[in-house]
Structure formats: structure tokens, C-alpha cells
Motif scaffolding. Sequence first.
Motif, PDB file in Angstrom:
ATOM      1  N   ARG A   1       0.811   4.086  -2.915  1.00 25.00           N
ATOM      2  CA  ARG A   1       0.548   5.491  -2.582  1.00 25.00           C
ATOM      3  C   ARG A   1       1.679   6.388  -3.075  1.00 25.00           C
TER       4      ARG A   1
ATOM      5  N   ARG B   1       1.406   6.746  -6.849  1.00 21.99           N
ATOM      6  CA  ARG B   1       0.264   7.608  -7.173  1.00 21.99           C
ATOM      7  C   ARG B   1       0.611   9.072  -6.899  1.00 21.99           C
ATOM      8  N   ASP B   2       1.252   9.335  -5.770  1.00 23.60           N
ATOM      9  CA  ASP B   2       1.648  10.700  -5.430  1.00 23.60           C
ATOM     10  C   ASP B   2       2.659  11.244  -6.435  1.00 23.60           C
TER      11      ASP B   2
ATOM     12  N   GLU C   1       0.827  -1.206   0.000  1.00 26.93           N
ATOM     13  CA  GLU C   1       0.000   0.000   0.000  1.00 26.93           C
ATOM     14  C   GLU C   1       0.863   1.258   0.000  1.00 26.93           C
ATOM     15  N   TYR C   2       1.974   1.233   0.726  1.00 23.82           N
ATOM     16  CA  TYR C   2       2.903   2.359   0.756  1.00 23.82           C
ATOM     17  C   TYR C   2       3.477   2.611  -0.633  1.00 23.82           C
TER      18      TYR C   2
END
Length: 66
Positions: free
Chosen positions: A41, A44-45, A37-38
Amino acid sequence: MAETRLRLPDEIYEQIKEIAQGDERSVNSAMVLAIEEYITRRRRDRYAAIGRKVAQRDRELLDRLA
């Protein structure tokens, strides 16, 4: 499969252990999921930041053409 050693503060380990138990999974699988998940994210960022730069650049070009 790679293997690594991870040193965690006791508080974080206890939190991930509680979450893993609540999700009926092992601490290892909970940590793998958290890392996945990290990574998602962060990607995506990063893509969002690139998109903002492109949008800013294009807006400036369009303003100059107007």
C-alpha cells in the motif's frame, strides 16, 4: 530469515490473533501478511503521488503551449 521482537498493545494483539484464527493461520503469518500489505500500500501510494506530480507538471506545460 530475520527475527525481530515486536511489542503490540494488547488490543491489537487480540485482534490479530482473532483474525489469524479465523483465517486458520498462525499469528506470525498473519503479522507477516499484514506487513506485506502495508508495504504494498505504501509503495502504491508513493507511486500514485509521483504520478499526480507528473500529471500536474505536464498539465501546466500543456496549458502554456495552448
